[in-house]
Design a protein around this motif. Sequence first.
Motif, mmCIF file in Angstrom:
data_model
loop_
_atom_site.group_PDB
_atom_site.id
_atom_site.type_symbol
_atom_site.label_atom_id
_atom_site.label_comp_id
_atom_site.label_asym_id
_atom_site.label_seq_id
_atom_site.Cartn_x
_atom_site.Cartn_y
_atom_site.Cartn_z
ATOM 1 N N LEU A 251 -8.198 -6.075 0.039
ATOM 2 C CA LEU A 251 -7.525 -6.052 -1.667
ATOM 3 C C LEU A 251 -9.110 -5.269 -2.843
ATOM 4 O O LEU A 251 -9.589 -5.757 -2.686
ATOM 5 C CB LEU A 251 -7.270 -7.170 -2.053
ATOM 6 C CG LEU A 251 -5.998 -8.039 -0.992
ATOM 7 C CD1 LEU A 251 -6.571 -9.310 -1.441
ATOM 8 C CD2 LEU A 251 -5.019 -7.636 -0.971
ATOM 9 N N PHE B 13 -6.627 -5.213 -8.111
ATOM 10 C CA PHE B 13 -5.254 -4.796 -7.605
ATOM 11 C C PHE B 13 -4.557 -6.754 -8.286
ATOM 12 O O PHE B 13 -3.496 -6.604 -8.653
ATOM 13 C CB PHE B 13 -5.344 -5.157 -6.053
ATOM 14 C CG PHE B 13 -3.534 -5.705 -4.957
ATOM 15 C CD1 PHE B 13 -2.573 -4.912 -5.636
ATOM 16 C CD2 PHE B 13 -3.298 -6.476 -5.163
ATOM 17 C CE1 PHE B 13 -1.551 -5.364 -5.420
ATOM 18 C CE2 PHE B 13 -2.465 -7.269 -4.307
ATOM 19 C CZ PHE B 13 -1.682 -6.238 -4.573
ATOM 20 N N VAL C 67 4.416 -4.723 -6.729
ATOM 21 C CA VAL C 67 4.078 -5.474 -5.594
ATOM 22 C C VAL C 67 4.706 -6.611 -6.686
ATOM 23 O O VAL C 67 3.333 -6.710 -7.284
ATOM 24 C CB VAL C 67 2.712 -4.938 -5.132
ATOM 25 C CG1 VAL C 67 2.283 -5.959 -4.258
ATOM 26 C CG2 VAL C 67 3.087 -3.945 -4.648
ATOM 27 N N PHE D 81 4.068 -8.649 1.919
ATOM 28 C CA PHE D 81 4.320 -7.930 0.563
ATOM 29 C C PHE D 81 5.609 -8.118 -0.137
ATOM 30 O O PHE D 81 6.221 -7.755 0.524
ATOM 31 C CB PHE D 81 3.804 -6.843 -0.206
ATOM 32 C CG PHE D 81 1.853 -7.187 -0.231
ATOM 33 C CD1 PHE D 81 1.258 -7.968 -1.028
ATOM 34 C CD2 PHE D 81 1.203 -6.103 0.718
ATOM 35 C CE1 PHE D 81 -0.461 -7.811 -1.054
ATOM 36 C CE2 PHE D 81 0.151 -6.666 1.218
ATOM 37 C CZ PHE D 81 -0.805 -7.263 0.162
ATOM 38 N N GLU E 16 -1.997 -1.409 -2.287
ATOM 39 C CA GLU E 16 -2.205 -2.788 -1.850
ATOM 40 C C GLU E 16 -3.632 -3.417 -1.303
ATOM 41 O O GLU E 16 -4.003 -4.400 -1.409
ATOM 42 C CB GLU E 16 -1.342 -4.069 -1.716
ATOM 43 C CG GLU E 16 -0.092 -3.579 -0.573
ATOM 44 C CD GLU E 16 0.695 -3.150 -1.002
ATOM 45 O OE1 GLU E 16 1.312 -2.467 -0.040
ATOM 46 O OE2 GLU E 16 0.553 -1.720 -2.186
#
Length: 436
Positions: free
Chosen positions: A164, A168, A194, A207, A289
């Motif tokens: 990540l 994020f 997201v 996700f 992501e």
Amino acid sequence: MASSSGWSRQFEELDLSDKSEYVTLPANEADHTTRASGFVSAVEKQIERSKAHWSTLADGSSGACTAEEDGEGDGKAEESNVHEFMQLQRHPTWGGFFRTFYGEDENPFDNGELVMGEKFAEGGQAELFHAKVTWRIPKDNDEDEYVVKVFKKGTFLRDLKSQLPHGFLQIHVEGMENYESPTPKVIPRYSCNVLRGILLKNGQFAFLMDKEDFDLRSLIERKMESRSDRDCGPFSKEDGELMMYDIALGVEWLHNRNIIHRDLKTSNVLVAEYQSGWPKWECFVADYECSIGIVGTGFFRAPEILQACKERMASQRPEVFSRAADVYAYGMTCYEVLTGKLPFGDHPLIDNKPLLTELVINQDLRPEIGEYVEGWARELLKWCWQCDPSARPTIGKILDLLLRNSVYVERQERSLKERYGDDYKYIPMSLYGNGS
């Protein structure tokens, strides 16, 4: 790119004490199968065609790291993921991002109920499914459709969380603060939403994302197939310039949050299509992501990244994954928009990738740009493709250049300013209601 070591330590300090619930896949979806044979064949054909530009992972493979490859037996990744997910749920700042959709009211981490639909795409790391969500809070329910990005079986969440990028989860924090504010702001969006990190009942991490109409690569292929004149790009001057602008806004939005995309290309840009109004399409940068685990795709990668990969040193040279490398990939993405072609897709040496790579790194070889591309746009691509990262423009300079040369971009900027204000490109936390 900021180091992820401090990030990882914060995760490791989380409590492992409680249990949680998970998303249930319908029985006929649990093995990622689909129902309609005609749909399956079309999807499989699309997936096979897309393999040519799948992302490459940092370990040099094109697929997920499985339990077997990690030296552990069947089910170890899934068992590990349960504990990792419980840690993430209890983080004091961004734990709300990691929620479940099991439909049990007594579960404090339960957001409602999620029903998985058909698989429609696949990449090196994950598979994409349509989904419907019934949110626990009734006011949140609407007719929106969603996408679930499911990481392939055997993928360890402990590895994914280290991928990540810095900033994020802060995006989620910003959004929730604005949502809960007594005076929420209307915020522009330049990237794919997201919404949550979730865990399926079988232990796979996923996700939950907003659904758009299609990816830009698919649109380009469709437009090129319908072209009678092959000596031109897929879009009109107006549409192409607006797409370049949208993508630049998305990259700048990520860079302002200290996120390096690392794998920019049209297949990682999602498109919303409008039947009426202006513009016809709106583009959103996606697939950022878990970017730290990606080393890019083929010749979208800057020469410094190609060199690091050639030396098998990509994981030891994080400095090559920079904003300037994203700008190089932005140039290649715009090349797709303007010509419809993949970088070097029709080059005579495309089947001799080692030699082609050498020429890109050491001889400044770049894709040939058709004469139908306007002069200023040709110069923009060449500027982005400079071998020296410091010689490439910033995304801010690219946006200025687009504004100076395109009346359509100028019109779109006026529209954005009217709706969001002069700070439409980046809204700092101080402008988010109670985020000040």
